[in-house]
Motif scaffolding. Structure first.
Motif, short mmCIF file in Angstrom:
data_model
loop_
_atom_site.label_atom_id
_atom_site.label_comp_id
_atom_site.label_asym_id
_atom_site.label_seq_id
_atom_site.Cartn_x
_atom_site.Cartn_y
_atom_site.Cartn_z
N ALA A 173 24.75 23.22 52.13
CA ALA A 173 23.79 22.57 53.03
C ALA A 173 24.25 21.17 53.42
O ALA A 173 23.86 20.67 54.48
N HIS A 203 27.25 18.26 57.48
CA HIS A 203 26.80 16.96 57.96
C HIS A 203 27.68 15.82 57.47
O HIS A 203 27.27 14.66 57.52
N VAL A 210 18.23 16.78 54.41
CA VAL A 210 19.25 16.27 55.31
C VAL A 210 18.81 16.42 56.76
O VAL A 210 18.92 15.49 57.57
N GLN A 211 18.29 17.59 57.13
CA GLN A 211 17.91 17.84 58.51
C GLN A 211 16.73 16.99 58.96
O GLN A 211 16.58 16.73 60.15
N HIS A 212 15.87 16.57 58.03
CA HIS A 212 14.70 15.77 58.39
C HIS A 212 14.88 14.31 57.99
O HIS A 212 13.89 13.56 57.93
N SER A 213 16.11 13.90 57.70
CA SER A 213 16.34 12.53 57.26
C SER A 213 16.44 11.59 58.45
O SER A 213 16.64 12.01 59.60
N GLN A 255 28.53 13.12 60.13
CA GLN A 255 27.41 12.24 60.49
C GLN A 255 27.02 11.31 59.34
O GLN A 255 26.58 10.19 59.57
N ILE A 308 19.88 11.84 60.32
CA ILE A 308 20.15 12.97 61.21
C ILE A 308 19.12 13.05 62.33
O ILE A 308 19.44 13.15 63.51
N ALA A 309 17.84 13.05 61.95
CA ALA A 309 16.77 13.25 62.93
C ALA A 309 16.36 11.96 63.63
O ALA A 309 15.64 12.01 64.62
N SER A 315 18.97 21.15 52.28
CA SER A 315 18.98 21.42 53.72
C SER A 315 17.80 20.75 54.42
O SER A 315 17.96 20.11 55.47
N TYR A 316 16.62 20.86 53.83
CA TYR A 316 15.44 20.24 54.45
C TYR A 316 15.58 18.73 54.49
O TYR A 316 15.31 18.09 55.52
#
Length: 504
Positions: free
Chosen positions: A443, A447, A415-418, A450, A421-422, A412-413
């Motif tokens: 997680a 996504h 992917v969300q901070h990649s 995307q 995505i970001a 989760s961390y």
């Protein structure tokens, strides 16, 4: 039959003149080791020759006290042990030969027979006791050279610990802080270092520490009970107090506080304040260099504090040492917080992994341990209390980690901070995500639109799920597994259509 404790091995003062022959023998053994081992790529029969010479020399220096029958048996065992390394120099044969040598010397020189567990324990612990025994014997002999020892020797010895530990801290900070490293690199020591090969000197010191406990055996003597002189003995200064006394502690803490203040100031300026670093150096690189060495520095500092404030030690009587210790522990806490911030920057630049998450937990535990040391000093708690409090914090942390779904958290961390995505941060490491297993799918699945490449990661996780065979036996049931099974049942896997998958 009982195994010996630490008190079974005598630590007694030695007159300087009695160390001359063991020192000469140790120097000869070090010279032999240098001739046989240094700068040679392979080790074979040379190890047998060295161990054979070491065993004979050690028995000659200490004297053979065992009965004749025992000498014959242990001598034969010694030769048989050396034959193993002659046949083939492997890890196993080296261990056998080294233990045979140590047991040969221990049994031959013992004034009375001992149980084999005690002899084996002493043989195994010999290399670890070597540095402390060598230093203790040398300083003990120096203290007792009353006839010609100058008065300034005590003051000179009191500088040894501060300068040595200061050098260790400086080396750790050089690893952690490229600014300090660059400054030290500008100092040209080649002219001095060309005179010596530091690795060879280190080899000599290592061999001296290994051979010294055999060459200079500390034989246990039965204690003599006395009724009256106890008070007089209690007032005598031990070698440890002489080496780590008030002067040494005071000098150490002044040097250490100054060095730690330099490191903290650099962190506050460049890491927390965001000042511009030298050309070619990013804040991520600056943070990466110090995440782990600074934790090693804090642990070493904590150990030094425990020695400095040991119960009954001379440092407890000083009014200057106590505030310096408290200041230093406070600086170490700031150092650990800085290490956590460094690791956070490093994770933001290079993504999260199991080991980096474990490093976060470890750093928090170190910070808690330093706070507990402050509490111990202020409330005058015992070392037993400190050990118990740290053990409780460790158990609680490990127990809490049992309930953290690390694959889900890491996936989760990341992917969300990649970058995908970001819009910033590191690119997704799809190979590492695939190694996290099926627990990472909840997680990753949100996504998919995307990042279509996650389909392959999810497919790999689903295959791992089938291979694990969760449904085959109730004995493998777990609550986290049950939750995953429910998620997988509610989100059935649909293989991608090759005709519609495109090139992405």
């Amino acid at each position: 039959m009982s195994i010996a404790t630490a008190s079974d091995f005598e630590i007694a003062p030695v007159p300087a003149r009695l160390l001359l022959l063991p020192l000469a023998a140790a120097i000869a053994c070090v010279a032999l080791a240098d001739w046989l081992f240094w700068d040679w790529q392979t080790i074979g029969v040379s190890l047998a020759l060295f161990l054979g010479a070491l065993g004979v020399v050690a028995v000659f220096i200490n004297g053979a006290r065992a009965p004749k029958n025992t000498q014959i048996v242990i001598g034969a065992a010694f030769v048989i042990g050396l034959l193993a390394v002659v046949e083939d120099c492997s890890d196993l044969s080296r261990t056998v030969a080294e233990l045979a040598t140590a047991l040969f010397v221990i049994i031959m020189t013992a004034p009375e027979a001992s149980s084999w567990p005690r002899n084996l324990l002493e043989a195994v612990t010999l290399p670890f006791r070597g540095p402390f025994q060598l230093i203790g014997d040398l300083f003990g002999a120096l203290r007792r050279m009353k006839s010609w020892t100058p008065n300034w020797l005590g003051s000179l010895v009191a500088w040894i610990v501060p300068l040595c530990v200061f050098a260790v801290f400086l080396a750790l900070f050089a690893q952690a802080n490229p600014l300090i490293e660059n400054t030290l690199m500008q100092i040209d020591l080649r002219a001095f270092l060309n005179l010596f090969n530091l690795w060879r000197i280190a080899f000599w010191l290592m061999m001296a520490c290994i051979t010294w406990p055999l060459i200079r055996r500390r034989l246990r003597r039965k204690p003599v009970r006395e009724s009256e002189p106890r008070a007089a003995v209690a007032t005598q200064t031990s070698d440890l107090d002489f080496l780590l006394g008030t002067r040494a502690m005071l000098r150490s803490l002044i040097l250490f506080n100054a060095l730690f203040a330099l490191q903290s100031g650099l962190d506050l300026t460049y890491l927390w304040g965001g000042a511009n670093l030298p050309d070619g150096m990013s804040h991520a690189q600056y943070a990466h260099r110090g995440a782990y060495p600074l934790i090693a520095t804090a642990l070493l500092a904590a150990g030094f504090v425990l020695i400095a404030m040991r119960p009954g030690g001379p440092s407890q009587q000083s009014r200057l040492i106590r505030p310096l210790v408290l200041l230093w522990v406070g600086q170490n806490i700031l150092l650990v917080i800085s290490s956590i911030f460094r690791l956070d920057l490093y994770v933001a630049a290079y993504s999260l992994t199991y080991l980096r998450f474990a490093a976060f937990i470890w750093m928090v535990l170190v910070a808690i341990g330093l706070v507990l040391i402050l509490i111990q000093i202020e409330l005058k708690k015992s070392n037993r209390w400190l050990l118990s409090a740290n053990a409780i914090s460790l158990v609680l942390a490990l127990y809490a980690c049992c309930f953290i779904n690390l694959p889900y958290l890491v996936a989760s961390y990341n992917v969300q901070h990649s970058q995908e995505i970001a819009g910033a941060g590191p690119k997704l490491d799809l190979c590492y995500l695939g190694s996290l297993g099926p627990q990472a799918e909840p997680a990753l699945r949100p996504h998919l639109k995307q990042i279509p490449a996650l389909e392959h990661v999810i497919s790999r996780g689903r295959n791992a799920n089938h291979r694990l065979g969760y449904h085959e036996n109730w004995r493998g049931w777990g609550f986290r597994t049950w939750r995953l099974e429910r998620y997988l049942a509610n989100n059935p896997y649909t293989p991608p259509n090759p005709d519609q998958s495109g090139k992405g």
